[in-house]
Design a protein around this motif. Structure first.
Motif, short mmCIF file in Angstrom:
data_model
loop_
_atom_site.label_atom_id
_atom_site.label_comp_id
_atom_site.label_asym_id
_atom_site.label_seq_id
_atom_site.Cartn_x
_atom_site.Cartn_y
_atom_site.Cartn_z
N VAL A 1 -8.06 -2.02 2.30
CA VAL A 1 -8.16 -1.75 3.62
C VAL A 1 -9.60 -2.30 3.97
O VAL A 1 -10.60 -2.11 3.47
N ASN A 2 -9.32 -3.25 5.08
CA ASN A 2 -10.65 -3.78 5.63
C ASN A 2 -11.26 -3.40 6.58
O ASN A 2 -10.35 -3.38 7.79
N LEU A 3 -12.24 -2.48 6.66
CA LEU A 3 -13.08 -2.19 8.04
C LEU A 3 -13.72 -2.97 8.72
O LEU A 3 -14.19 -2.68 9.78
N GLY A 4 -13.59 -4.39 8.31
CA GLY A 4 -14.43 -5.38 9.08
C GLY A 4 -15.67 -5.44 8.34
O GLY A 4 -16.39 -4.45 7.90
N THR B 1 -3.09 3.61 7.38
CA THR B 1 -2.02 3.62 7.94
C THR B 1 -2.25 3.30 9.49
O THR B 1 -1.51 2.08 9.74
N THR B 2 -3.46 3.75 10.17
CA THR B 2 -3.35 3.33 11.32
C THR B 2 -3.92 1.86 11.45
O THR B 2 -3.50 1.01 12.56
N MET B 3 -4.77 1.22 10.58
CA MET B 3 -5.33 0.13 10.44
C MET B 3 -4.36 -1.26 9.93
O MET B 3 -4.14 -2.19 10.88
N VAL B 4 -3.67 -0.94 9.10
CA VAL B 4 -2.80 -1.89 8.27
C VAL B 4 -1.35 -1.76 8.69
O VAL B 4 -0.66 -2.70 9.13
N PHE B 5 -0.86 -0.57 8.92
CA PHE B 5 0.69 -0.44 9.38
C PHE B 5 0.66 -0.83 10.91
O PHE B 5 1.47 -1.46 11.66
N PRO C 1 -13.31 -0.58 -0.56
CA PRO C 1 -12.27 -0.77 0.64
C PRO C 1 -11.03 -0.50 -0.44
O PRO C 1 -10.04 -1.56 -0.14
N LEU C 2 -10.91 0.23 -1.13
CA LEU C 2 -9.59 0.39 -1.75
C LEU C 2 -8.81 1.82 -1.60
O LEU C 2 -9.78 2.98 -1.78
N VAL C 3 -7.65 2.14 -1.14
CA VAL C 3 -7.15 3.36 -0.89
C VAL C 3 -6.30 3.53 -2.32
O VAL C 3 -5.16 3.03 -2.62
N GLU C 4 -6.46 4.82 -2.99
CA GLU C 4 -5.45 5.35 -3.83
C GLU C 4 -5.50 6.75 -3.76
O GLU C 4 -6.26 7.67 -3.44
N PRO C 5 -4.27 7.42 -4.56
CA PRO C 5 -4.13 8.74 -4.53
C PRO C 5 -5.30 9.71 -5.21
O PRO C 5 -5.50 10.88 -4.53
#
Lengths: 389, 288
Positions: free
Chosen positions: B117-120, B48-52, B207-211
């Motif tokens: 989500v890409n942390l770089g 949320t902080t990085m992408v949104f 780098p994947l977010v899932e529940p």
């Protein structure tokens, strides 16, 4: 001695009545020709859910150990039982006989795995057992997924043995009769001396051991028996659903059975039956509506059931509220009591606040000159023994 | 060689999660089933902080750490504290409920589809002739630092010693003036903060977010904690690293690749059979 008025207590038979009502309802529907396939399937699902819930309740509610691998045992039964049934179906004419043999084999196979897992695990305490059974469930799933003769990732196709509802003996009849047999076994086990030993282990294992109860034997026995029941339920599942697919028996399914047990009430067989039927019905009724991400709503409700019910039932601080809300206090005054009646007060023991706790007895030490002397022996010399006359 | 390094960095992640498990188990005497899902919460916080909100990595990491710590404390206060003194079975079932609550809430809010989500990228370095991603090295170094810090904290500070006292004998610790409730809260806070760290390193690898991101690593980390001996901090580290290396080695061999999960859990059952207290666990005699 006059015989007691009647030993027949209706409450001992409630569980059979509950199942019988469902069974008769299904039978009547079929006779009237109003039993579509979907409804008949629903009854089969309810039947095996009841077997699963009641047998898990035996482990969780009566023995007081948490098993998170119930779906794993069911998986063993479903795969092996169906495999055997497919092999037999070309040799034996009668479909019913095939089903019975495969049920026995599937159950025994699951019981064997229950033994193998239970032997090391039951030496350990609650949390370890939970994690080992969970691990077992995952192992079974992984192995079944990869074994080529079980169909691999496609699952084991059970078309050859699948029951057609239009044949004379529908699967739900067999399933319900199995439920009766399982209920009979569990009900009698729980009410016997062995059942009391099992609940004694739950309440205080050390005290039970001190009383001469073979704790390991009873734990293992209950565990193996529950695994057997789960295996039988798995075979019924295999005969009703094709293909038998490993993904069905995930951790989530074990939790679903646990939710049935918790919702119905720990150590309550009637509760488990009602909760199993209710959850299965609601699940199927809502299946079409809760698609996609809304499917998580189901697990949200499961989670809330688990958290709220368990905290309410177990939190030490909420005990007075629970007491005030118990049916006995709410409705107890409505019952009229005749002065001559002597009621069985065993049920009220739990409410007596000064209940003696086993661990207090065991930690009380006896000082010299202060030994415990039973009343009878003191009086014996005064009254005179039987030898005087 | 690269398999070994992959295994070590996965092991470091497992070890971090296992530390949270083992500390909570040692001090609160309960298996916090929802611990794995705290990682998932951390991962979604980073997402949320990085992408949104488009913030940088550091803001995201700090945000995740704060959120996870608060989450851990909240969880303890709402779900576990009312059950203090109740049977372990009740606590365990509640913990499973909390785990499901977090998973299903995440699914309702973010949906079940994995989100990237890409942390770089950090590039890679050459170590002993093998090209190792910097993220792996980073995981190993920071993991080692965190664990060393935790060991120092538990052994050298007053709070740490109070933790040991509570884990040894809760009643006696209370009589000596230790605030048991506070210590248990601190334990949950530290465990959850470690879970947040684990989520950062997890996202560096996958780098994947899932529940359901946290549930399997959570269970495996618990396995690691049990293998190492539950309640023992060095045990959790050894168990975690061992399990990570074994997992990566199994995955690299084609013949047994599909059975990796079964092998890991089989190892757990085997260890419990041979040595039920784990590799470094202390034997406890049960008293009436």
């Amino acid at each position: 001695m006059a015989k007691r008025k009647s030993d027949f207590k209706l409450k001992n038979y409630v569980c059979y009545i509950l199942v019988a009502v469902m069974f008769l309802y299904a039978l009547v529907l079929q006779m009237m020709g109003k039993l579509p396939k979907s409804t008949s399937n629903l009854f089969v699902q309810i039947a095996y859910s009841i077997i699963l819930a009641v047998s898990l309740n035996l482990v969780v509610g009566f023995l007081g150990e948490l098993s998170l691998g119930h779906a794993g045992f069911m998986c063993v039964g479903a795969y092996l039982g169906s495999y055997i049934a497919i092999a037999l179906t070309s040799h034996i004419e009668s479909k019913l006989l095939v089903l019975l043999i495969s049920m026995l084999c599937g159950g025994l196979a699951a019981a064997f795995f229950g033994f193998v897992v239970g032997l090391p695990a039951l030496r350990l305490k609650g949390d370890y057992l939970a994690i080992v059974t969970l691990a077992f469930g995952e192992i079974v799933r992984t192995v079944c997924k990869n074994l080529p003769f079980f169909g691999g990732a496609m699952g084991l196709s059970t078309v050859a043995i699948k029951y057609d509802t239009r044949s004379s003996t529908s699967l739900y009849i067999v399933a319900f009769i199995t439920v009766f047999v399982v209920l009979f076994l569990i009900q009698n086990l729980v009410r016997s001396k062995h059942g009391r030993a099992i609940t004694a282990i739950r309440d205080n294992e050390i005290a039970a051991r001190a009383m001469g109860i073979n704790v390991t034997f009873y734990k293992l026995f209950v565990f193996v028996f529950a695994a057997f029941c789960a295996g039988v339920a798995g075979v019924i599942f295999g005969h009703f659903n094709t293909p038998v697919l490993y993904s069905k028996f995930s951790f989530n399914y074990s939790i679903e059975i646990l939710v049935m047990v918790v919702l119905g009430g720990m150590a309550s067989i009637n509760g488990s039956i009602i909760a199993a039927a209710l959850i299965t019905y609601v699940n199927i009724a809502l299946q079409a509506k809760l698609t996609g991400d809304l499917a998580a709503l189901k697990y949200l409700i499961y989670a809330l059931i688990l958290i709220v019910l368990v905290i309410f039932n177990n939190a030490p601080r909420l005990a007075p509220i629970k007491e005030a809300l118990s049916p006995k206090n709410l409705f107890g005054r409505l019952k009229k009591r005749r002065p001559g009646d002597v009621s069985d007060d065993a049920g009220e023991w739990a409410n007596i606040p000064t209940k003696i706790r086993m661990d207090e007895i065991l930690s009380t030490d006896v000082r010299p000159g202060n030994e415990f002397v039973p009343d009878k022996e003191k009086k014996a010399p005064v009254k005179g023994g039987p030898n005087d006359g | 060689m690269s398999v070994l390094f992959d295994g070590l960095s996965l092991g470091a992640i497992y070890a971090m999660i296992a530390l949270g498990y083992t500390m909570v188990y040692g001090i609160a005497k309960m298996l916090n089933f929802a611990h794995g899902d705290i990682i998932m919460v951390g991962a979604y916080a980073i997402y949320t902080t990085m992408v949104f909100w488009g913030k940088g990595l550091w803001v995201a990491v700090i945000g995740a750490a704060v959120l996870c710590t608060l989450m851990g404390i909240l969880m303890e206060k709402l779900a576990y504290k009312p059950l203090r003194g109740a049977s372990p079975l009740a606590v365990l079932i509640t913990a499973i409920g909390v785990s499901y609550l977090l998973q299903s809430l995440a699914q309702l809010i973010f949906g079940v589809t994995p989100r990237p989500v890409n942390l770089g990228s950090f590039g890679s370095v050459e170590i002993l002739g093998a090209s190792i991603p910097v993220s792996t090295v980073l995981t190993l170094v920071i993991g080692a630092v965190l664990m060393a810090g935790l060991t120092l904290f538990v052994n050298k500070t007053n709070t740490g010693r109070a933790m040991q006292a509570v884990s040894e004998d809760r009643g006696a610790a209370q009589l000596m003036g230790v605030n048991v409730n506070f210590i248990i809260m601190i334990t949950f806070a530290i465990g959850s903060a470690l879970a947040a760290a684990a989520s950062v390193f997890y996202l560096m690898q996958i780098p994947l977010v899932e529940p359901l991101l946290g549930s399997m690593p959570g269970i495996k980390a618990f396995t690691a904690a049990v293998i190492g001996g539950i309640g023992s901090i060095p045990g959790a580290m050894i168990g975690g690293v061992m399990l990570g290396v074994i997992e990566k080695i199994c995955l690299s061999i084609d013949a047994i690749k599909d059975y990796t999960t079964a092998i890991e859990f089989g190892l757990l059952i085997l260890i419990l059979l041979v040595r039920p207290i784990g590799l470094l666990g202390k034997k406890r005699r049960e008293k009436v």
